[in-house]
Design a protein around this motif. Sequence first.
Motif, mmCIF file in Angstrom:
data_model
loop_
_atom_site.group_PDB
_atom_site.id
_atom_site.type_symbol
_atom_site.label_atom_id
_atom_site.label_comp_id
_atom_site.label_asym_id
_atom_site.label_seq_id
_atom_site.Cartn_x
_atom_site.Cartn_y
_atom_site.Cartn_z
ATOM 1 N N UNK A 258 0.844 -1.200 0.000
ATOM 2 C CA UNK A 258 0.000 0.000 0.000
ATOM 3 C C UNK A 258 0.881 1.252 0.000
ATOM 4 N N UNK A 259 0.384 2.354 -0.568
ATOM 5 C CA UNK A 259 1.177 3.584 -0.636
ATOM 6 C C UNK A 259 1.470 4.150 0.751
ATOM 7 N N UNK B 20 -7.672 11.062 -1.842
ATOM 8 C CA UNK B 20 -7.850 11.048 -3.297
ATOM 9 C C UNK B 20 -7.159 9.822 -3.903
ATOM 10 N N UNK B 21 -5.927 9.560 -3.449
ATOM 11 C CA UNK B 21 -5.193 8.392 -3.955
ATOM 12 C C UNK B 21 -5.955 7.114 -3.617
ATOM 13 N N UNK C 156 -6.123 1.211 0.445
ATOM 14 C CA UNK C 156 -5.883 2.000 1.666
ATOM 15 C C UNK C 156 -4.531 2.698 1.567
ATOM 16 N N UNK C 157 -4.381 3.841 2.236
ATOM 17 C CA UNK C 157 -3.125 4.582 2.200
ATOM 18 C C UNK C 157 -2.600 4.733 3.618
ATOM 19 N N UNK C 158 -1.297 4.523 3.769
ATOM 20 C CA UNK C 158 -0.658 4.675 5.076
ATOM 21 C C UNK C 158 -0.018 6.059 5.159
ATOM 22 N N UNK D 188 1.224 -1.237 -10.013
ATOM 23 C CA UNK D 188 1.863 -0.740 -11.239
ATOM 24 C C UNK D 188 1.324 0.651 -11.583
ATOM 25 N N UNK D 189 0.009 0.806 -11.462
ATOM 26 C CA UNK D 189 -0.561 2.130 -11.760
ATOM 27 C C UNK D 189 -0.057 3.172 -10.762
ATOM 28 N N UNK D 190 0.087 2.750 -9.499
ATOM 29 C CA UNK D 190 0.613 3.668 -8.485
ATOM 30 C C UNK D 190 2.061 4.030 -8.767
ATOM 31 N N UNK D 191 2.792 3.096 -9.370
ATOM 32 C CA UNK D 191 4.183 3.356 -9.705
ATOM 33 C C UNK D 191 4.269 4.522 -10.688
ATOM 34 N N UNK D 192 3.413 4.494 -11.684
ATOM 35 C CA UNK D 192 3.398 5.586 -12.661
ATOM 36 C C UNK D 192 3.021 6.900 -11.971
#
Lengths: 572, 194
Positions: A126-127, A146-147, A154-156, A209-213
């Motif tokens: 997770x991000x 938003x992310x 979920x975002x940390x 992968x999408x988060x990587x971009x």
Amino acid sequence: MNRALLTGDEAVARGAWEAGCRFAAAYPGTPSTEILESLATYPDVYCEWSVNEKVALEAAIGASLAGARSLAVMKHVGLNVAADPLFSAAYIGVRGGLVIVTADDPGMHSSQNEQDNRFYGLMAKIPVLCPADSQEAKDFIKAAYIISEQFDIPVLLRLTTRIAHSASVVGLEDRTETAPPNYEKQLQKTVLLPAFARLRHRELVLRLDRLQAFTEKTPLNRIEWGNPELGIVCDGVAYQYAREVFPDASFLKLGMVYPFPAELVRQFAGRVRQLAVIEEVDPFIELQVRALGLTVTGKDTLPRTGELTPAIIRAAFGQQSSEHKAEIDLPNRPPALCPGCPHLGLFYALQRQNIIIGGDIGCYTLGALSPHNALDTCIDMGASITFAHGVDKVLANQDPRSRIAVIGDSTFFHSGITGLLNVVYNQSNVITIIADNRTTGMTGHQDHPGTGRTLMGKETVAIDLEQFCRACGINEVVRVDPYLIKETRNTIRRLLNIKKPAVIISQRSCALISARPGAPKKVDAETCSGCRSCLALGCPALSFEKEKAFIISTACIGCGMCAEICPKGAIL
Amino acid sequence: MNLLVCGVGGQGVLLFSDILAQLALTAGLDVKKSEVHGMAQRGGSVTSHIRWGKKIHSPLIEEGTADIIVAFELLEAVRYLHFLAPAGWLIYDPLTIAPLPVQLGLVEQIAPQKLVKRIQNRIQKSLSVRAFDTACTLGNPRVQNTVMLGAVSRLLEFPDDLYCQTIKQLVKPQFVEANILAFRRGQELNPISR
Ligand code: SF4
Ligand code: SF4
């Protein structure tokens, strides 16, 4: 725009509110506690103290899947408790945005370890966002929502003590309302049966992968060009220290440390002569930089433990170290239990007895220190009972020392209950003492299931510990008042002899919330023999002057414990 | 401006630093404030770092760079001396509160005169302010912090009415009057002003 001075914790609360968060759950823990205390003062957000962090996160997942932006807050070690749902939450994803705040404690100002929770992002996929001051704490939580919704994940948000408890200037904005919650059943997404979970894991990797971009482009990561001689990659409060020490250097300031913006780092590295990573505790960024095959300075010079400071960075980079040395041989001023604290009586009653005592997390952990020396361990929340159980199982027939666990009321609700059930089920001769001071003392008096009040100030059921323990299958449950030291000691002795699981509820409100029980005590100097017996209580209001005991009247709350233990009857 | 406040838990160090930081914000400056206090509520050593100016990065003051150190207790004053810049001021209350190990007879107390000597040997600009005693004569030991604030205010650049305004903002209404009185008394205790 209105500007206010907010701590990082207050800024997180403000950001969650501005982002339209509707649900927030936490278990109090320094340095994260003030987030929910602050958020509970805003309208339109349901806030609760959950009984532990696992419960808080699972409830927040529920709120998210019901369509509401939701928040789960905990200190770093709390995320270990919540790790089970965390990994599944990454598979399932969200409907309303879900943000998990972890407040790490480098330097261990108030914790049992200094783990670096950025690694949870890597492991749970997770991000991870790391703000560097209060303004960013507020901005990042809004970005996190938003992310979370954009990538169904979920975002940390990772704070450290120095961010959580420092105050800096924040611009205030209004709340943006979000769509009202609505629940929709989504079996394949939310039921992690192996067949579905396999699909979800593959899906998760695609989301990564999408988060990587995204991480390569997001303004959360930014380059500040300066002199290209030295290029510094950093995050969180380390950025502020590094800016202070190297005002002219070039900076790649990471706000999103996972997924790691590999391309951005490569570009940056290609345009500076020397590359350095400055980060607190573990080499999280550095490992990923090295994985790119880049040469970098990092933990080869910077310490791997404790907080950073500008001075430590200076020294690590060979800038002249200051000749500002602290004075030596000053007496330390360690934290102490308060005057009249009920734990003092309990620990006195436990002193000099032949027992192995499992300790737990709370103010009463201080009972391990002099003059009490009354605890053998402090491991994690709830481990007092389970530790004593394990010891009992292997020493039962060999070691005459009895096994006792000392656990606070809030900690008992958090994770002592399951340990107690285990004692009953597997039958060990463990005496569990619940040091019930009617509150969560160490973090500043938060409510819990025993107090009859919720975080939002509503009256609620107050769990009766005595009935509760009986219902767990403990037949010997005794309530004592720790201010009555002899009685407390006698009760402990009696129960040690019955060789069965038992519970003692040592009940007295925290000295900071109860009214003064009596007028300050005085020592009659004529009668006092100077034997120092009373000092073994460890009450900070009791001192020794001119070979006689002395009571500091402004500090004494008149609890009378010292009077009970003075062999000469000199305390009146 | 780098200002370090130190004292013992329960002395009001945190309210003192809240007031100063809010004041600097109201004056339109960038401000950062950072606190360190141990795990128990009372009796431990407490410090607060406050920095204000045009743009502040680090929330921590570096050793040897504090323009002013405000100490609410003598032993704590000595403990943080190394934070003071060579030309900085130390404003301290000569009050002593024995740490627990001293009370328990585990560690020897250092005589107050010796502590004052250490201060004088090491730094040039120090001023002793009997804030606690003054607070007691005002009938309220808890205003020690606003007495100190008054004494320190004479070294700072903010106008008087800003202090009173900020005290009103941050102190519970029923205590405002007592705190403003204490603030004024503190100003009288400091003969030096910038
Ligand atoms: S226990 Fe009693 S006699 Fe002994 S030092 Fe304390 S007050 Fe004096
Ligand atoms: S009565 Fe004795 S034990 Fe209780 S607060 Fe006063 S000095 Fe401490």
